[in-house]
Design an enzyme around this catalytic site. Structure first.
Site: not given
Ligand code: PMT
Length: 399
Positions: A211-212
């Site tokens: 993810t980020n």
């Protein structure tokens, strides 16, 4: 247009309920949001809160007694009613609701309600049994049929100590409802806007994801700003900790594949799509069925990734496409390249390394680049204000 409360005159009617103390917080929140708040307290309300509280918070007229000939404001109560952009009765007791429904005008508040052309919003507050009483429900039905906006009540602990339906909505929620009523004259009224928010997650195994750092703040702020301008808003959101703004329809997604389906479905009949979400460009080629175990003591691990589809290009023609470019270098060149490759009407170039900008911040400093490559650098603004600047462009593009 920015915040719908900016410069608007809210006439706040406070009636005799224990929830009257929350009206002071409401007056404060509205004032901080840029509204001019004039207050009328019924005689019963003054048993719970002092007029001075409102005067101190709003620095504006406070009327309590229609017949007080010493009070300039009391004499001018009709002027107060006429300059109001909205009349908000919070809390609204069963007694005042009845008077409003019947058109009785025996005090400053109910007289102003008859004298004003502004929309009426009521925030009922009473015991659950009172709220359920047929006479209260009939008065609510009358007011609704006449176009009044009924905000609440909510369920929770009541003054009687019992838990039930009849609690006045919290001031923050009431501010949302007031914005909603004011937005009905907004420049995006009747438009449908789809907004994406948050960081997508691509599973590696049952316990891990790629993810980020996106928190969703930017996308939620745009959704709220569009709502405040009267748009029907669909927010396609990856997992966040943010509460969905009232009157925004949210669709929760996790992966890019889910976001793609939700966005393409939501775009049917939409006027514009604003992609503020940070979408994973790659996902693991294979998702392990069981948790991947540590490989010996020093063993490393290689994760093979495959490219995710860029679904911007699949959005139906006729929907304005507004993209974001989160960059750490060559901001303008990289953003301009994305305008072309994704056939965008506008891109919001976002240098996520700048102080106060990018992931997780309440502010953002962005540059808007149109389809012709023209750039407008905006100052550091709240994300809500950035949302309005983007929407200003959308309004122009939709003309
Ligand atoms: O959520 P916050 O914490 O408030 O942070 C805000 C933000 C930094 C995430 C936001 O301001 C931002 O910049 N969002 C876009 C991040 C991004 O994914 O940029 P990108 O350059 O990788 O993608 C360009 C555009 O293509 C984006 O609009 C993206 O949504 C879209 N895209 C990307 C990949 C993909 N497979 N499909 C897409 O449609």
């Amino acid at each position: 247009m920015a915040n719908p409360l900016e410069g608007k005159t809210v006439l706040l009617g406070v009636t005799g309920s224990i929830a009257a103390y929350k009206a002071a917080d409401l007056a404060s929140k509205l004032t901080q949001a840029g509204a001019k708040v004039d207050t009328i307290l019924t005689e019963n309300a003054t048993q719970f809160v002092a007029p001075l509280t409102f005067r101190s918070l709003t620095h504006r007229p406070v009327v309590t007694n229609l017949f007080d000939l010493e009070s300039e404001e009391a004499i001018e109560h009709v002027a107060l009613a006429q300059r109001a952009d909205i009349l908000v009765v919070a809390p609204a007791t069963a007694h005042t609701l009845a008077k409003l429904a019947l058109g009785l005008a025996d005090d400053a508040l109910t007289t102003a309600a008859i004298a004003t052309a502004a929309p009426l919003m009521v925030a009922p507050a009473m015991d659950a049994h009172m709220w359920e009483h047929p006479s209260v429900q009939e008065h609510i039905a009358t007011l609704t049929a006449r176009g009044a906006h009924v905000a609440g009540p909510a369920s929770g602990r009541l003054a009687s100590g019992l838990i039930g339906h009849g609690r006045m909505l919290e001031p923050e929620a009431l501010v949302g409802h007031i914005k909603l009523v004011l937005a009905q004259s907004g420049d995006l009224n009747g438009r449908k806007i789809v907004v994406t928010a948050g960081g997508t997650q691509e599973p590696i195994d049952p316990v891990r994801v790629v993810t980020n750092h996106s928190t969703g703040k930017m996308g939620y702020a745009i959704a709220e700003a569009a709502r405040d301008r009267g748009a029907d808003v669909i927010l396609v959101t990856a997992t966040t900790n943010i509460v969905t703004p009232i009157n925004v329809t949210s669709i929760n997604v996790t992966s890019v594949a889910e976001m793609r389906t939700a966005v393409l479905d939501s775009c049917v009949g939409a006027d514009a799509l604003v992609m503020a979400a940070a979408v994973s460009d790659y996902r693991p080629t294979q998702v392990a069925e069981q948790k991947i175990k540590k490989n010996g003591q020093d063993g490393g691990m290689t994760l093979e990734m495959v490219k995710n589809p860029d679904f911007f290009v699949e959005v139906p023609a006729g929907v304005l496409r507004i993209g974001f470019a989160a960059e750490t270098e060559n901001l303008l060149d990289n953003a301009r390249a994305k305008v072309d490759s994704k056939a965008l009407s506008l891109i919001v170039a976002n240098d996520v390394t700048k102080e106060g900008s990018g992931f997780g911040t309440d502010t953002n400093q962005v540059t808007l680049i149109d389809a012709a490559g023209e750039a407008e650098e905006l100052p550091l603004l709240s994300k809500y204000e950035v949302g309005h600047r983007i929407l200003d462009r959308i309004v122009e593009l939709l003309k």
